[in-house]
Design a protein around this motif. Structure first.
Motif, short mmCIF file in Angstrom:
data_model
loop_
_atom_site.label_atom_id
_atom_site.label_comp_id
_atom_site.label_asym_id
_atom_site.label_seq_id
_atom_site.Cartn_x
_atom_site.Cartn_y
_atom_site.Cartn_z
N GLN A 424 0.83 -1.20 0.00
CA GLN A 424 0.00 0.00 0.00
C GLN A 424 0.87 1.26 0.00
O GLN A 424 0.62 2.21 -0.76
CB GLN A 424 -0.93 -0.01 1.22
CG GLN A 424 -1.96 1.12 1.21
CD GLN A 424 -3.06 0.86 2.24
OE1 GLN A 424 -2.96 -0.04 3.04
NE2 GLN A 424 -4.10 1.67 2.19
N ARG A 454 -5.40 -3.86 -5.26
CA ARG A 454 -6.00 -2.52 -5.12
C ARG A 454 -7.44 -2.65 -4.62
O ARG A 454 -7.87 -1.92 -3.72
CB ARG A 454 -6.00 -1.79 -6.46
CG ARG A 454 -4.69 -1.10 -6.85
CD ARG A 454 -4.92 -0.30 -8.12
NE ARG A 454 -3.76 0.39 -8.61
CZ ARG A 454 -3.37 1.59 -8.18
NH1 ARG A 454 -4.04 2.19 -7.21
NH2 ARG A 454 -2.30 2.17 -8.71
N ARG A 461 -7.33 3.69 -8.20
CA ARG A 461 -6.36 4.09 -9.21
C ARG A 461 -6.38 5.60 -9.36
O ARG A 461 -7.42 6.22 -9.25
CB ARG A 461 -6.69 3.43 -10.55
CG ARG A 461 -6.40 1.96 -10.61
CD ARG A 461 -6.63 1.39 -11.96
NE ARG A 461 -5.76 2.00 -12.98
CZ ARG A 461 -5.70 1.59 -14.24
NH1 ARG A 461 -6.43 0.58 -14.65
NH2 ARG A 461 -4.89 2.18 -15.09
#
Length: 466
Positions: A424, A454, A461
């Motif tokens: 992360q 993700r 994103r």
């Protein structure tokens, strides 16, 4: 033995589906077009027809008319999804979007044949007395012997016969869609369609049109009116996977569906009533998203009438070897290796692994090991779990790479981080100047794995400006 006819013009897909069904014990015939199917076979003499939507010559939906006594399952690419919905209006019993996994195809086939066998064609009122309830029980659709999964099965059995909206929560790969299928098949709506929608996979600009439909001329490219996925699920169930990815406008429209049981197509001034049972799923914390304004609080409370949490595989320690054995048996039969078994060391590795990808990761590991295994025993090296990002594995590119592209932490600090923390931190620090491909390469994973992580960790994103 049920007889199935596959009508598909792409040789690779036709062969793959044929082998899959033959390994599952079905008698299978195939053809490249509707015309070839009629010349070489008698389509109406089969128990099920699986047809691609787009074929040379007549469309796959023509088989609905040419074989009126045989159920037709339509296969389609995502680009043709709206046409597949239209095909259900024409009489197809179900559609399945490419690419599909083996479990999804086999589950669809089993459910259609079970409905046919119990005489359940039109209404769900009296057909529930056959074998379908037992075959549709969540314990037969999902595997789980641990206490946590038994509680999930009990909850599904209690809530399925009701009209209650259900929110399924769980990490990526835990089996949320299987739980939704069990809820539908145990409900009075089982004879009607279950429409599954991955909200994260539809472009934001198209999500409202896909869900609610649109009128001709509603926007550039709308050359004809289209039926939305919610309308296609009328009388049945709508499964909205990754509902946390819905944009704000679509959330407002969905709220109206839940409150008023009606939809309005994009570009239309008229509303129409729909009768849909809503099942939603997410890996994200919707309650936290309401506090940041990412998700409507009123929609959250409408969806969260009944919540079912699917536990991650790391909380189902006693199920790991059982699942592994189930996948190994299936893959072994599929690949002509029926005598495969796990070595004691491989079993210990499976039990120690943290399974960030959950059941899906376990299934992939077993499939990979089955392919690579030359004898009858699967060893830890064949499972190759470290390459998938286990707890203890950190790619060398992160540790020894350019200091400008790696997190600025000393060695002691890095050792205190879990891999998920490290992942992360690295993505958030570098995504402004690196592409998805570059990020994946530096992390030592594929772009698909990057996307899945993700999703699991809730890292959006970075939106690119045009």
């Amino acid at each position: 033995m049920p007889r199935i006819l596959i009508v598909e013009d792409e040789d690779i897909i036709r062969s793959a589906v044929r082998k899959l069904l033959q390994h599952a014990g079905y008698e299978v015939a195939d053809a490249r077009s509707v015309e070839e199917a009629e010349q070489n076979h008698e389509p109406d003499q089969f128990d099920l027809i699986i047809s691609d939507l787009r074929l040379p010559g007549a469309a796959g939906t023509e088989l609905i008319n040419r074989a009126p006594n045989t159920p037709v399952l339509i296969m389609t690419s995502y680009a043709s999804l709206r046409s597949a919905v239209d095909s259900m209006k024409m009489g197809a019993v179900e559609y399945i979007a490419k690419p599909f996994d083996h479990d999804e195809m086999l589950a669809a086939v089993e459910n259609i044949l079970a409905r046919q066998g119990s005489g359940d064609t039109d209404s769900g009122s009296g057909a529930d007395s056959g074998n379908r309830p037992q075959e549709s029980d969540p314990a037969n659709i999902m595997f789980g012997q641990c206490e946590a999964m038994q509680k999930v099965f009990t909850l599904i059995r209690k809530v399925a016969p009701t009209e209650t909206t259900v929110l399924i929560q769980g990490e990526s790969g835990t089996g949320k869609e299987l739980a939704a299928r069990a809820l539908h098949l145990l409900s009075p709506r089982a004879s009607k369609p279950l429409i599954s929608v991955n909200c994260a996979a539809i472009p934001e600009s198209l999500i409202e049109s896909e869900l609610f439909g649109h009128e001709k001329g509603a926007f550039t490219g709308a050359v004809s009116a289209r039926t939305g996925l919610i309308e296609a699920a009328d009388g049945g169930s709508l499964f909205l996977d990754e509902i946390g990815e819905l944009p704000a406008e679509a959330q407002a429209r969905l709220l109206r569906v839940l409150q008023e049981s009606e939809i309005r197509k994009v570009g239309s001034t008229q509303s129409r009533k729909v009768n849909v049972r809503m099942i939603a799923a997410t890996h994200r914390n919707l309650k936290a998203m309401t506090r940041t304004g990412e998700f409507r609080e009123d929609l959250y409370y409408r969806l969260n009438v009944m919540q079912i949490r699917i536990p991650p595989l790391r909380e189902r320690q006693s199920d790991i070897l059982g699942l592994a054995g189930k996948f190994l048996k299936r893959q072994g039969e599929k690949m002509g290796k029926p005598n495969l078994n796990l070595s004691p060391e491989a079993m210990r590795v499976l039990e120690r692994h943290r399974w960030p990808g959950n059941v899906r990761e376990l299934e992939n590991a077993i499939e990979r090991a089955t392919i690579l295994c030359d004898g009858d025993v699967i060893t830890p090296s064949l499972l190759d779990l470290d390459s998938e990002g286990g707890d203890e594995h950190i790619p060398e590119t992160l540790v020894e790479g350019n200091n400008e592209q790696t997190p600025t932490r000393d060695a002691d600090s890095a050792n205190d981080l879990s891999l998920e923390d490290y992942f992360q931190h690295f993505v958030l620090e570098n995504q402004d100047r690196m592409s998805e491909t570059e990020l994946a390469q530096k992390l030592g994973i594929s772009r698909k794995s990057l996307w899945e992580r993700r999703q699991r960790l809730g890292i959006p994103r970075k939106k690119t400006s045009s």
